[in-house]
Design an enzyme around this catalytic site. Sequence first.
Site, PDB file in Angstrom:
ATOM      1  N   CYS A  90       0.655  -1.385  -0.007  1.00 31.67           N
ATOM      2  CA  CYS A  90       0.040  -0.121   0.153  1.00 31.67           C
ATOM      3  C   CYS A  90       0.938   1.365  -0.088  1.00 31.67           C
ATOM      4  O   CYS A  90       1.946   1.247   0.884  1.00 31.67           O
ATOM      5  CB  CYS A  90      -0.818  -0.116   1.250  1.00 31.67           C
ATOM      6  SG  CYS A  90      -1.785   1.414   1.401  1.00 31.67           S
ATOM      7  N   CYS A 114      -0.937   3.780  -6.526  1.00 32.44           N
ATOM      8  CA  CYS A 114      -1.728   3.139  -5.629  1.00 32.44           C
ATOM      9  C   CYS A 114      -2.176   1.618  -5.893  1.00 32.44           C
ATOM     10  O   CYS A 114      -2.339   1.495  -7.067  1.00 32.44           O
ATOM     11  CB  CYS A 114      -3.063   4.127  -5.258  1.00 32.44           C
ATOM     12  SG  CYS A 114      -4.397   3.135  -4.278  1.00 32.44           S
TER      13      CYS A 114
HETATM   14  N1  DGL Z   1      -4.097   0.742  -1.923  1.00 28.96           N
HETATM   15  C1  DGL Z   1      -3.679   1.697  -1.202  1.00 28.96           C
HETATM   16  C2  DGL Z   1      -2.467   2.335  -1.699  1.00 28.96           C
HETATM   17  O1  DGL Z   1      -1.603   2.000  -2.496  1.00 28.96           O
HETATM   18  C3  DGL Z   1      -4.435   2.621  -0.377  1.00 28.96           C
HETATM   19  C4  DGL Z   1      -5.720   3.128  -0.751  1.00 28.96           C
HETATM   20  C5  DGL Z   1      -6.720   3.677  -0.071  1.00 28.96           C
HETATM   21  O2  DGL Z   1      -6.984   2.902   1.183  1.00 28.96           O
HETATM   22  O3  DGL Z   1      -6.855   4.975   0.002  1.00 28.96           O
HETATM   23  O4  DGL Z   1      -2.337   3.730  -1.613  1.00 28.96           O
END
Ligand code: DGL
Length: 252
Positions: A69, A179
Amino acid sequence: MIGMFDSGSGGLSVLREVVKLLPGERYVYYSDNAHCPYGEKTAEYIQDRAREITRLLMGKGCNIIVVACNTATGAAIKQLREEFPIPFIGMEPAVKPAALGTKSGVIGVLATAGTLRASKYLDTKGRFQDDVKIVEHVGEGFVELVENGILDGPEAEAVVERSLRPLLDAGADIIVLGCTHYPFLMEPIRRIAGPEVRIIDPAPAVARQVVNVLEREGIPYQKDAGALAHPDIELLSSGDPASLLRIFALIS
Ligand code: DGL
């Protein structure tokens, strides 16, 4: 055993790439979907979640953790590395390869608000912004689409168009997906961006980094699948597991 976590199903885009390189390894993937999205949360909040999840994954026997993430990496990886005795591998928007590859001199970064204000990202951006123009946009609504399993079609296309169009209009010829949820929207992203625009998903590079760190740290790992017909992956979630299972079905 490799632990991975994300605010939701997005990190499965990273798990998919790690499993390609290490099909015989054992994995525990944690979706913190009861607290998703992370993008608008404070750094302190995300640090607390990251600590709790790390304890849980270590309790399961994980001896290396991929923070799958970008938002949690920006908010918490420094603290995790200071507080826990195992290696952590994080995500970072792939600004460097984009800056080296652009022909138009403009690169676009799509990420969450949290990632775009994290000092980790700002430092990276600072190193390249004299050479290339970096335009950014939050992928508004992208995470919600993916968590709801809407990966293409008119609704997905309209949502993607709103955030991607400003980057294309600014002349970006490379778009960095900052993301881990966003690669699941690759179909509408590619269609809207067109064939001339390159889209960078950093997950394959992160997967190679996982292998490098295992080697460097001397952590024993299982390289080949051996007798395993399917990779050994335990899925956990803090909320309703339905969305996680839906996206997992796509990558398995
Ligand atoms: N998948 C996440 C990232 O790479 C977070 C997305 C979220 O929860 O806002 O930033």
